[in-house]
Design a protein around this motif. Structure first.
Motif, mmCIF file in Angstrom:
data_model
loop_
_atom_site.group_PDB
_atom_site.id
_atom_site.type_symbol
_atom_site.label_atom_id
_atom_site.label_comp_id
_atom_site.label_asym_id
_atom_site.label_seq_id
_atom_site.Cartn_x
_atom_site.Cartn_y
_atom_site.Cartn_z
ATOM 1 N N SER A 2 39.512 -38.712 -4.572
ATOM 2 C CA SER A 2 39.934 -38.595 -5.943
ATOM 3 C C SER A 2 40.934 -37.890 -6.408
ATOM 4 N N GLN A 3 41.562 -37.918 -7.633
ATOM 5 C CA GLN A 3 42.696 -37.515 -8.138
ATOM 6 C C GLN A 3 42.552 -35.973 -7.963
ATOM 7 N N PRO A 4 43.606 -35.705 -7.254
ATOM 8 C CA PRO A 4 43.690 -34.043 -6.775
ATOM 9 C C PRO A 4 43.941 -33.165 -7.996
ATOM 10 N N ALA A 5 43.454 -32.093 -7.718
ATOM 11 C CA ALA A 5 43.395 -30.999 -8.671
ATOM 12 C C ALA A 5 44.497 -30.160 -8.471
ATOM 13 N N LEU A 6 44.975 -30.103 -7.290
ATOM 14 C CA LEU A 6 46.331 -29.274 -7.181
ATOM 15 C C LEU A 6 47.409 -30.216 -6.404
ATOM 16 N N ASP A 7 48.541 -29.974 -6.821
ATOM 17 C CA ASP A 7 49.759 -30.424 -5.935
ATOM 18 C C ASP A 7 49.554 -29.701 -4.340
ATOM 19 N N LEU A 8 49.504 -28.487 -4.525
ATOM 20 C CA LEU A 8 49.535 -27.412 -3.176
ATOM 21 C C LEU A 8 48.928 -26.371 -3.142
ATOM 22 N N LEU A 9 48.160 -26.273 -1.987
ATOM 23 C CA LEU A 9 47.159 -25.087 -1.864
ATOM 24 C C LEU A 9 47.637 -24.446 -0.628
ATOM 25 N N PHE A 10 47.652 -23.334 -0.571
ATOM 26 C CA PHE A 10 47.838 -22.380 0.728
ATOM 27 C C PHE A 10 46.329 -21.590 1.044
ATOM 28 N N LEU A 11 46.089 -21.805 2.389
ATOM 29 C CA LEU A 11 44.930 -21.178 2.847
ATOM 30 C C LEU A 11 45.317 -20.000 3.954
ATOM 31 N N THR A 12 44.937 -18.689 3.258
ATOM 32 C CA THR A 12 45.641 -17.510 4.159
ATOM 33 C C THR A 12 44.597 -16.766 5.035
ATOM 34 N N PRO A 13 45.125 -16.252 6.027
ATOM 35 C CA PRO A 13 43.953 -15.525 6.783
ATOM 36 C C PRO A 13 43.730 -13.952 6.239
ATOM 37 N N SER A 14 44.532 -13.475 5.303
ATOM 38 C CA SER A 14 44.456 -12.320 4.498
ATOM 39 C C SER A 14 44.927 -12.063 3.246
ATOM 40 N N GLY A 15 44.880 -10.765 2.705
ATOM 41 C CA GLY A 15 45.207 -10.827 1.470
ATOM 42 C C GLY A 15 46.798 -10.729 1.048
ATOM 43 N N GLU A 16 47.244 -10.175 0.082
ATOM 44 C CA GLU A 16 48.555 -10.405 -0.260
ATOM 45 C C GLU A 16 49.434 -9.284 0.066
ATOM 46 N N THR A 17 49.015 -8.360 0.979
ATOM 47 C CA THR A 17 49.687 -7.190 1.626
ATOM 48 C C THR A 17 50.099 -7.611 3.121
ATOM 49 N N LEU A 18 49.644 -8.694 3.459
ATOM 50 C CA LEU A 18 49.903 -9.224 4.914
ATOM 51 C C LEU A 18 51.485 -9.844 4.778
ATOM 52 N N PRO A 19 52.193 -9.490 5.629
ATOM 53 C CA PRO A 19 53.517 -9.598 5.406
ATOM 54 C C PRO A 19 53.820 -11.327 5.311
ATOM 55 N N SER A 20 53.123 -12.180 6.259
ATOM 56 C CA SER A 20 53.238 -13.422 6.216
ATOM 57 C C SER A 20 52.692 -14.201 4.886
ATOM 58 N N VAL A 21 51.669 -13.585 4.393
ATOM 59 C CA VAL A 21 51.344 -14.077 2.953
ATOM 60 C C VAL A 21 52.307 -13.665 1.806
ATOM 61 N N ARG A 22 52.856 -12.580 1.888
ATOM 62 C CA ARG A 22 53.841 -11.976 1.015
ATOM 63 C C ARG A 22 55.098 -12.699 1.021
ATOM 64 N N PHE A 23 55.598 -13.048 2.286
ATOM 65 C CA PHE A 23 56.728 -13.881 2.081
ATOM 66 C C PHE A 23 56.885 -15.284 2.743
ATOM 67 N N ARG A 24 55.723 -15.811 3.117
ATOM 68 C CA ARG A 24 55.704 -17.283 3.483
ATOM 69 C C ARG A 24 54.643 -17.927 2.529
ATOM 70 N N VAL A 25 54.018 -17.366 1.594
ATOM 71 C CA VAL A 25 53.124 -18.135 0.522
ATOM 72 C C VAL A 25 53.434 -17.625 -0.753
ATOM 73 N N LEU A 26 53.154 -16.239 -1.013
ATOM 74 C CA LEU A 26 53.464 -16.173 -2.536
ATOM 75 C C LEU A 26 54.555 -16.436 -3.318
ATOM 76 N N PRO A 27 55.661 -16.294 -2.472
ATOM 77 C CA PRO A 27 56.978 -16.751 -3.223
ATOM 78 C C PRO A 27 57.045 -18.204 -3.659
ATOM 79 N N PHE A 28 56.340 -18.978 -2.558
ATOM 80 C CA PHE A 28 56.461 -20.485 -2.798
ATOM 81 C C PHE A 28 55.244 -20.969 -3.902
#
Length: 338
Positions: A2-28
């Motif tokens: 069905s028509q998607p609710a989102l254009d893009l969704l990231f699924l992460t292994p941890s919260g926003e203090t994890l470096p990979s989340v802070r710099f490879r997810v949240l900025p995007f």
């Protein structure tokens, strides 16, 4: 679907203090929203019994990017049902054990399990986003569609300190990282110990360094709000690594942070470090243990060289690893360019 609710969704292994989340997810997430895209991120529960409900409740999305986490095959199948394009973002050698784990009880079984799961994950998605060439090479063993995206930095936020903040007191040498990587510090400290009177050695982490020669260092607890100022306190930044499968997957982000604030990186000549730095121009590469002291003292003794290399480091990271410069490539890779 069905028509998607989102254009893009990231699924992460941890919260926003994890470096990979802070710099490879949240900025995007932020940049995507600024482009008019519907972008969100969600943290996957660690407990298996909680993940079923989590995965069944995922919103539909044109694109889902799994960041780092190695889901089980049945979990990947549920995620696939929620999206058009499924991508996997990796910036560590997730198929390899941390050097501190090698040889421990059960390590061989764990290594075999994560290697198999990494291969299956790469095969099951439509696209792998790899942080460097080494990671891309391993992903291509089971997935031909690989896009290389180094970890990027907002160089408008990470900036050098005022000029008058440098050159006062002992030469300031720093290391910033998560406590799991304090493992790499003893060899450096052994080399720097004879020169302790000349050096102010700073450790910024989520936990104190309590290993060999801990009395040489001063500790400051890492803070997301103080991080830039903490980095600006370094005149040279350390990135020691062993040379093995795990470390060759590192994307050198610590080096980029040092470069952006004008701290000259002194780093092991391992993996992607050698692609980031040009030795003698924007940093110094360590090829043998004695180089740690040789390079640090060279910078401490020659302020003109220190300042020249700091300026070159800053220019290099802005030109090659700036979020604003490189980010559009990701939108194109995901089919979200406008």
């Amino acid at each position: 679907m069905s028509q998607p609710a989102l254009d893009l969704l990231f699924l992460t292994p941890s919260g926003e203090t994890l470096p990979s989340v802070r710099f490879r997810v949240l900025p995007f997430v932020e940049l995507g929203r600024a482009r008019g895209l519907a972008v969100d991120w969600r943290r996957a529960p660690k407990a298996v019994h909680q993940r079923l409900a989590f995965l069944l409740s995922l919103p539909k999305a044109r694109v889902i990017v799994i960041q780092q986490k190695l889901f089980a095959p049945w979990e990947l199948a549920l995620i696939r049902r929620a999206c058009g394009l499924l991508a996997y973002d990796v910036d560590d050698a997730l198929w390899a054990l941390h050097p501190a784990e090698v040889g421990q009880k059960g390590s061989a079984e764990k290594a075999a399990k994560i290697k198999a799961r990494f291969a299956h994950t790469c095969a099951a998605v439509d696209l792998v986003i790899a942080g460097n060439d080494y990671l891309a090479g391993h992903a291509r063993e089971t997935q031909p569609n690989v896009f290389i995206l180094p970890t990027l930095l907002d160089t408008d936020t990470y900036t050098p300190p005022p000029p008058d903040a440098a050159g006062v007191g002992r030469f300031r040498v720093g290391w910033m990282g998560t406590s799991g990587n304090l493992f790499f510090l003893p060899e450096v400290l052994r080399q720097l110990a004879p020169h302790r009177e000349r050096l102010d050695i700073r450790i910024v982490s989520d936990a104190p360094y309590e290993g060999e020669l801990h009395e040489l260092v001063s500790f400051e607890r890492w803070s997301p709000t103080l991080e830039v100022e903490q980095l600006r306190g370094f005149e040279a930044g350390l990135m020691p690594l062993t040379d093995d499968e795990y470390t060759r997957g590192k994307c050198g982000f610590k080096i980029l942070q040092y470069m952006a604030v004008g701290a000259v990186p002194v780093a092991s000549a391992v993996g992607f470090n050698t692609q980031i730095l040009t030795h003698g121009e924007d940093g110094l590469l360590v090829r043998q243990s004695s180089d740690w002291a040789t390079h640090i003292l060279a910078l401490a003794n020659d302020r003109d060289m220190l300042e020249r290399m700091a300026q070159s480091a800053r220019a290099s990271v802005v030109g090659r690893f700036s979020l604003g410069t490189v980010a559009p490539q990701l939108w194109a890779a995901l089919g979200l360019a406008r």
